[in-house]
Structures are given as C-alpha cells and as structure tokens.
Design an enzyme around this catalytic site. Structure first.
Site, mmCIF file in Angstrom:
data_model
loop_
_atom_site.group_PDB
_atom_site.id
_atom_site.type_symbol
_atom_site.label_atom_id
_atom_site.label_comp_id
_atom_site.label_asym_id
_atom_site.label_seq_id
_atom_site.Cartn_x
_atom_site.Cartn_y
_atom_site.Cartn_z
ATOM 1 N N LYS A 164 5.266 -14.325 3.855
ATOM 2 C CA LYS A 164 5.396 -15.352 2.973
ATOM 3 C C LYS A 164 6.771 -15.258 2.324
ATOM 4 O O LYS A 164 7.085 -15.197 1.102
ATOM 5 C CB LYS A 164 4.216 -14.817 1.613
ATOM 6 C CG LYS A 164 4.020 -16.116 0.538
ATOM 7 C CD LYS A 164 3.376 -17.073 0.888
ATOM 8 C CE LYS A 164 3.336 -18.167 -0.108
ATOM 9 N NZ LYS A 164 2.760 -19.527 0.200
ATOM 10 N N ASP A 192 -0.788 -17.846 3.780
ATOM 11 C CA ASP A 192 -2.030 -18.835 3.014
ATOM 12 C C ASP A 192 -2.384 -19.761 4.334
ATOM 13 O O ASP A 192 -3.631 -19.978 4.245
ATOM 14 C CB ASP A 192 -1.482 -19.244 1.866
ATOM 15 C CG ASP A 192 -0.108 -19.916 1.765
ATOM 16 O OD1 ASP A 192 0.514 -19.616 2.804
ATOM 17 O OD2 ASP A 192 0.431 -20.376 0.736
ATOM 18 N N TYR A 210 0.994 -1.271 -0.023
ATOM 19 C CA TYR A 210 0.026 0.121 -0.047
ATOM 20 C C TYR A 210 0.820 1.229 -0.003
ATOM 21 O O TYR A 210 0.466 2.526 0.405
ATOM 22 C CB TYR A 210 -1.038 -0.126 1.148
ATOM 23 C CG TYR A 210 -2.180 -0.948 1.061
ATOM 24 C CD1 TYR A 210 -2.426 -2.108 0.024
ATOM 25 C CD2 TYR A 210 -3.163 -1.127 2.175
ATOM 26 C CE1 TYR A 210 -3.261 -2.788 -0.027
ATOM 27 C CE2 TYR A 210 -4.104 -2.097 2.121
ATOM 28 C CZ TYR A 210 -3.939 -2.878 0.979
ATOM 29 O OH TYR A 210 -5.308 -3.628 1.075
ATOM 30 N N ASP A 264 -10.172 -8.722 8.259
ATOM 31 C CA ASP A 264 -11.463 -8.647 7.459
ATOM 32 C C ASP A 264 -12.001 -10.311 7.870
ATOM 33 O O ASP A 264 -13.186 -10.561 8.114
ATOM 34 C CB ASP A 264 -11.713 -8.204 5.932
ATOM 35 C CG ASP A 264 -11.832 -6.586 5.833
ATOM 36 O OD1 ASP A 264 -11.649 -6.130 7.039
ATOM 37 O OD2 ASP A 264 -12.782 -6.207 4.864
ATOM 38 N N ASP A 319 -4.768 -6.372 6.346
ATOM 39 C CA ASP A 319 -5.989 -5.848 5.856
ATOM 40 C C ASP A 319 -6.798 -7.010 5.583
ATOM 41 O O ASP A 319 -8.093 -7.145 6.028
ATOM 42 C CB ASP A 319 -5.729 -5.042 4.653
ATOM 43 C CG ASP A 319 -6.859 -4.304 4.072
ATOM 44 O OD1 ASP A 319 -8.071 -4.349 4.996
ATOM 45 O OD2 ASP A 319 -6.990 -3.448 3.063
HETATM 46 MG MG MG Z 1 -9.985 -3.438 4.888
#
Ligand code: MG
Ligand code: NAI
Length: 328
Positions: free
Chosen positions: A165, A197, A119, A225, A221
């Site tokens: 990862k 993963d 990001y 969620d 992120d």
């Molecule tokens: Mg989010």
C-alpha cells in the site's frame, strides 16, 4: 536419514499427527522422529506452554512437524517462528478435488514476511488510545522478495506480484516495493505489483491472475485466510514456516476442541504439510507421490472424513492414503 522434530500439541493436532506419521511410514525416505511437547496440555502440567527443551530440539533438527496448539497458540507457534527466525510463511492456495472452489483451477502461492511489519510486537498506550509500530527493513524486505523469486524459479512459476500500500504507507511500503524491484533484476521472471485493497478484490473476481504473491506480515496473514476461503475447508490447508536452517510445517487449522477426541478430523492439511516438508528437503519425487495418493483418495470420495461429506475416521482415511501411496 532426516532428523525431524515432532510436536503433536493439543486436540486434533495429536490425531492428525498420528495419521500423518502412519502415512509417512510407507515412504522410501527414512526419518528419525524426536517427539517433543508444547501447548495447552503441557502448560497445564508445568505452567510453561513452550519449554526451552522443545526450542532446542527443533533447532537441532532439519525440519519440524507441528500439529496444533489450543489457547496457548500465540505463546507456542508465534514464539517458535521468532526464536528460529522462520522468516518465510508459505501458503499454497490450491484447489484440490472434493472441495468447492471458485473457479476450480485455483493454484497460487502466498509468500508472507513472517518476522516484522505490524506484528513486530511494539505497542504502546498513549493519552487517548494506543499505537503499534510497523517496522519494515531493507534486510527483511530483500530476503523475503529474494525467497519469492528463488521459489518461483525452483517451482517453475511464471510471475511474482508484490502486494503493498505504498501510495499511503509511502516510507515503509516504499522500502518494500523498492527492494522487490531491486531483487527482480537478478531474475528473468515476470513481475508486477498491486495495492492490497485491490488484491483483496481480485482474489475473488480473478484469482488466476496471481501465481506468486509476496507481501508484508499483516497483509499476508489476511490475504492467505482469504485464499483459504477460496479453496474452502480448513481441513485441507497446509503451511510452511521457513528460515535459513529450518523449516516448520503445520496445518493452518487449530486444535478444534469441538471435534477433538472423536477421531473424525480430516488429516489432509497435516499430510499436505508433510508434502511441503518433503519438497523443502528436496525429496520432490516423494512429495509428488504422496500428494498424488491424497488426490486419488479425495477424488474417489469413498474413504473421506465428515467435513468432506464422508463418514471415515481420521485413521481410516490415513490408511487409505497410505495404501495409495504404496501403489504409487
Ligand atoms: Mg492467520
Ligand atoms: P480451528 O481451526 O481449531 O477450528 C475451526 C473449525 O474448523 C472448527 O469447526 C473445527 O471443527 C473445524 N476444523 C478445523 N480443522 C479441521 C480438520 N482437520 N478436520 C475437520 N474439521 C476441522 O480454529 P478455532 O476453533 O478458531 O480454534 C480452536 C483452538 O485452536 C483455539 O484454542 C485456538 O487458539 C487454536 N488455534 C491454534 C492454531 C495453531 O496452533 N497454529 C491455529 C488456529 C487456532
């Protein structure tokens, strides 16, 4: 007396903010609120979603309570995180009564790096597509891992798991993982690390193997969620954005235009964000009192909003929580 910047924002952001301030009225702690603007409505009037004045007010405050923005959310909340260098995104994943969660005793925290990774905002078109730059620095990795361990120590949590990862992203996640184990040497807390993963699967099959997860921006992120999904219901999920000098506390949900203006939004996520703010201010006793008042109301199930199967309005539920808070 704490100076608190208050950004109600748009839609139900304004409604859950009003409810939360109503509840905080009953607190033993004194707050000085500085109300300020940002979001769709403000942008419609002025052409700017996040004015410099708001950024300055937040910078001069000890903490900020943020409701929600609408379509301008990226220009408001993402910009605030960057401007204030709020490098930690803290997301508790905790099963509260009154919501379905599998299993019913889930309680872990995701500590997400909030400033770099995928990001970083560096994208570029190339001949047949585009690229995005994933920046991982020693400095940001070190400070987020250190925050995770300090947070574990402060809150009595037993284990910190680094999620990465590094088998594929050898250089970037190699740096993240190395910093994690370097910082771990300064603490006597159990550690391990997992691939992202596999973590996505374990969150479903065995979420209680986690206590604190520390990870990079995009992974955090997505996993947070997924965590929210585990304990069901956006109306109940708070978050904190924390930097060296400030904390900004906000529900995970948005402005919910489909229910805005009806006075039926669940105020719990915003109230739990205020609980996180109280903990951030080291007002832990007050935080536990407020959290307990909310849990009592969720348990009673008598005065709860529609999303929790009740028919109370936002302010009726807030008044009930306030009454229990006073009794605590
Ligand atoms: Mg989010
Ligand atoms: P949303 O979180 O606003 O709503 C998703 C669904 O959850 C809706 O059905 C809504 O009614 C329900 N919901 C959310 N909060 C609730 C509450 N407290 N009580 C009861 N029900 C609740 O997400 P959506 O619909 O994807 O986005 C709506 C707007 O919010 C968009 O403009 C988006 O950009 C913005 N947004 C802003 C965020 C922020 O300011 N941090 C975060 C997420 C979205």
């Amino acid at each position: 007396m704490y100076k608190i910047a208050v950004i109600p924002g748009d839609g139900i952001g304004k409604e859950v903010m009003e409810a939360t301030l109503h509840v905080l009225d009953a607190s033993d702690i004194e707050f000085e609120y500085i109300f300020t603007d940002a979001g769709d409505e403000y942008a419609k009037k002025t052409g700017i979603p996040l004015p410099q004045e708001t950024i300055d007010i937040v910078k001069q405050s000890k903490a900020c309570l943020f409701g929600a923005a609408g379509e301008t959310a990226a220009d408001v909340i993402v910009k605030l995180r960057r401007e204030l260098d709020l490098y930690v995104n803290l997301r508790p994943v905790k099963a509260y009564p009154g919501i379905k969660s599998v299993p019913d005793n889930i309680d872990f925290v995701i500590v997400r790096e909030n400033t770099e990774g995928l990001y970083s905002g560096i994208e570029e078109y190339i001949k047949d597509g585009a690229t995005a730059v994933r920046i991982i620095t020693n400095q940001a990795s070190e400070r987020i891992c250190r925050y995770a361990f300090e947070y574990a120590k402060k809150t009595g949590r037993k284990k910190v798991t680094a999620v990465h990862k590094a088998n594929v992203l050898k250089k970037t996640d190699g740096i993240f993982k190395d910093n994690f184990y370097k910082v771990a040497q300064d603490f006597t807390i159990e550690t391990d690390d997992k691939y992202v993963d596999a973590t996505a699967m374990f969150l479903i099959t065995n979420p209680n193997m986690f206590d604190i997860i520390v990870t990079t921006n995009l992974f955090g992120d997505i996993l947070s969620d997924e965590g929210a999904g585990l304990v069901g219901g956006l109306g109940l999920i708070p978050s904190a954005n924390i930097g060296e000098n400030q904390g900004l506390f906000e529900p995970v949900h948005g402005s919910a235009p489909n229910i805005a203006g009806k006075g039926i939004a669940n105020p719990s996520a915003m109230i739990l964000s205020a609980v996180m703010m109280l903990d951030y201010l080291d007002e832990n006793k007050e935080a536990r009192k407020l959290e307990k008042a909310l849990i009592t109301v969720l348990n009673d199930k008598k005065v709860v909003t529609m999303d929790l199967g009740g028919n109370a309005t936002t302010m009726e539920m807030a008044a009930e929580i306030k009454a229990k808070y006073i009794e605590e």
